[in-house]
Design a protein around this motif. Structure first.
Motif, PDB file in Angstrom:
ATOM      1  N   THR A 105       0.841  -1.201   0.000  1.00 29.99           N
ATOM      2  CA  THR A 105       0.000   0.000   0.000  1.00 29.99           C
ATOM      3  C   THR A 105       0.876   1.251   0.000  1.00 29.99           C
ATOM      4  O   THR A 105       1.641   1.465   0.936  1.00 29.99           O
ATOM      5  CB  THR A 105      -1.011   0.002   1.191  1.00 29.99           C
ATOM      6  N   VAL A 156      -3.159  11.532  -7.946  1.00 29.95           N
ATOM      7  CA  VAL A 156      -3.992  10.377  -7.591  1.00 29.95           C
ATOM      8  C   VAL A 156      -3.517   9.129  -8.343  1.00 29.95           C
ATOM      9  O   VAL A 156      -3.448   8.035  -7.780  1.00 29.95           O
ATOM     10  CB  VAL A 156      -5.487  10.683  -7.860  1.00 29.95           C
ATOM     11  N   GLN A 165       7.527  -0.162  -5.852  1.00 32.64           N
ATOM     12  CA  GLN A 165       6.973  -1.386  -5.240  1.00 32.64           C
ATOM     13  C   GLN A 165       7.557  -2.605  -5.966  1.00 32.64           C
ATOM     14  O   GLN A 165       7.942  -3.596  -5.335  1.00 32.64           O
ATOM     15  CB  GLN A 165       5.441  -1.415  -5.364  1.00 32.64           C
ATOM     16  N   GLU A 246      -8.477   5.727 -15.437  1.00 28.91           N
ATOM     17  CA  GLU A 246      -8.507   6.588 -14.259  1.00 28.91           C
ATOM     18  C   GLU A 246      -8.382   8.069 -14.594  1.00 28.91           C
ATOM     19  O   GLU A 246      -9.083   8.885 -14.029  1.00 28.91           O
ATOM     20  CB  GLU A 246      -7.347   6.149 -13.347  1.00 28.91           C
TER      21      GLU A 246
HETATM   22  O1  M6R Z   1      -2.291   3.666  -1.165  1.00 29.81           O
HETATM   23  P1  M6R Z   1      -2.575   2.353  -1.808  1.00 29.81           P
HETATM   24  O2  M6R Z   1      -1.411   1.795  -2.555  1.00 29.81           O
HETATM   25  O3  M6R Z   1      -3.119   1.334  -0.833  1.00 29.81           O
HETATM   26  O4  M6R Z   1      -3.717   2.631  -2.855  1.00 29.81           O
HETATM   27  C1  M6R Z   1      -4.335   1.606  -3.561  1.00 29.81           C
HETATM   28  C2  M6R Z   1      -5.169   2.129  -4.698  1.00 29.81           C
HETATM   29  O5  M6R Z   1      -6.208   2.943  -4.220  1.00 29.81           O
HETATM   30  C3  M6R Z   1      -4.333   2.932  -5.705  1.00 29.81           C
HETATM   31  O6  M6R Z   1      -3.241   2.207  -6.167  1.00 29.81           O
HETATM   32  C4  M6R Z   1      -5.181   3.347  -6.917  1.00 29.81           C
HETATM   33  O7  M6R Z   1      -5.533   2.208  -7.657  1.00 29.81           O
HETATM   34  C5  M6R Z   1      -4.405   4.359  -7.768  1.00 29.81           C
HETATM   35  N1  M6R Z   1      -5.102   5.617  -7.792  1.00 29.81           N
HETATM   36  C6  M6R Z   1      -4.174   3.902  -9.181  1.00 29.81           C
HETATM   37  O8  M6R Z   1      -3.427   4.824  -9.897  1.00 29.81           O
END
Ligand code: M6R
Length: 366
Positions: A105, A156, A165, A246
């Protein structure tokens, strides 16, 4: 604050060479002989005992998990399952006492991922968090933490968090492989050598930006697009399609190339853009024949393959060439043109690139 770039997303895409370098620093020794992850508290005994791994994450982080599965299974020979957190929580997963749960995450605050972390801890399982935010809930609550040193990600749409990652997951796979004796010296040379070369390779891929911008302009009216690939290329296709949806709001689907003829091929008609990834050498011929299938339906195909390839251009309309590196780490290289494609498509369509509609950077509700 955007460092001369028009949007945070553009800045963050261009920061990837540095972010990758920072994530590798101190973890890969200089003569490329070993990986060190001193932040892990695992004893040799607990490390040897791991008999399965569950990776749990959402969105882009889940896509990173899909690549992580491949790397860990290949390099460390431990069976891995990957789940989206909102499913994992409610599916009563079959675990053993020595199952390692890895949550990925970026923010460290995603509600479903944190719930999966807490449920797993309650079951007495060991949890490793891979996160970009030091001091986040995931970092505080997990038993062990690996930080992806991407630096703050504001847009975002996740970009540098994803590639770091992946770097972290490759490092972890190599670390587990070296400790468990499954990392052959050939594989070590290939993987660690490729990782060390990534910052330069990522820098070179960014040179494709002007061509991708042109492609995005030509295809800004597209209603549907398809991303196809096999193996790791399929995992990257999922990420490319998510990014495009997105921020550009163009409908995109990712398909395992060999699965197209089981239904989706019906949607491939004259001029439909298909982005075809062909970086996996052992799957190259199979992917090529799938590319010919979509070409035969008059799709407009943008292919991605390695520099020096003379074959693909005969079967597609345009090719983006990637600087050569090991196909094992291809996702880190191949995703960059797809991030740029989504970015420029969103810009030409006049969208709010950094704050797409209906979405939040950190999803703290279920
Ligand atoms: O903060 P996180 O990595 O847990 O977030 C997971 C998803 O909400 C995040 O990767 C989302 O899919 C992105 N906005 C994609 O670009």
């Amino acid at each position: 604050e955007r460092g001369g770039f028009q949007h945070f997303m553009q800045k963050e895409i261009h920061e990837q060479p540095k972010a990758i370098r920072d994530t590798l620093t101190g973890r890969l020794d200089e003569d490329l002989q070993s990986v060190a992850l001193p932040e892990l508290s695992w004893t040799d005994e607990s490390l040897q005992a791991i008999d399965r791994i569950h990776i749990v994450a959402c969105g882009t982080s889940w896509h990173a998990g899909l690549v992580g599965k491949d790397a860990i299974e290949k390099i460390a020979k431990i069976p891995v399952e990957v789940d989206v957190a909102s499913e994992y929580r409610y599916r009563d997963p079959l675990v053993t006492p020595n199952t390692l749960v890895i949550v990925i995450t970026q923010s460290g605050e995603t509600a479903d991922t944190l719930a999966a972390l807490r449920d797993s801890k309650q079951k007495g399982l060991r949890v490793l968090a891979i996160t970009n935010v030091v001091g986040s809930s995931a970092a505080r609550e997990a038993d062990d933490v690996l930080i992806t040193w991407a630096g703050p990600e504001i847009a975002v749409a996740s970009t540098k968090a994803y590639t770091t990652q992946l770097v972290t997951l490759y490092l972890l796979a190599a670390y587990l492989g070296q400790a468990r004796g499954t990392l052959s010296s050939d594989a070590k040379a290939e993987v660690l050598g490729a990782l060390a070369g990534l910052p330069t390779v990522a820098e070179q891929v960014l040179d494709a930006a002007p061509r991708i911008e042109r492609f995005a302009k030509d295809y800004q009216e597209a209603r549907d697009t398809f991303f196809i690939g096999r193996g790791l290329d399929y995992a990257v296709s999922l990420e490319g399609a998510l990014k495009l949806k997105e921020i550009s709001y163009i409908h995109a689907e990712a398909y395992a190339a060999g699965e197209l003829k089981h239904g989706t091929l019906a949607l491939i008609t004259d001029g439909v853009p298909v982005i075809a990834l062909a970086t996996q050498t052992h799957l190259y011929e199979k992917t090529l024949s799938n590319i010919k299938e979509v070409k035969a339906r008059d799709a407009f195909v943008l292919g991605l393959t390695w520099a020096g390839d003379e074959e693909l251009k005969k079967s597609v309309d345009e090719v983006i060439y990637l600087p050569r590196t090991s196909p094992v780490v291809a996702p880190i290289v191949a995703v960059i043109p797809l991030q740029l494609l989504a970015y420029y498509a969103a810009v030409v369509r006049g969208n709010d690139v950094d704050k797409p509609r209906n979405l939040a950077k950190s999803v703290t509700v279920e």
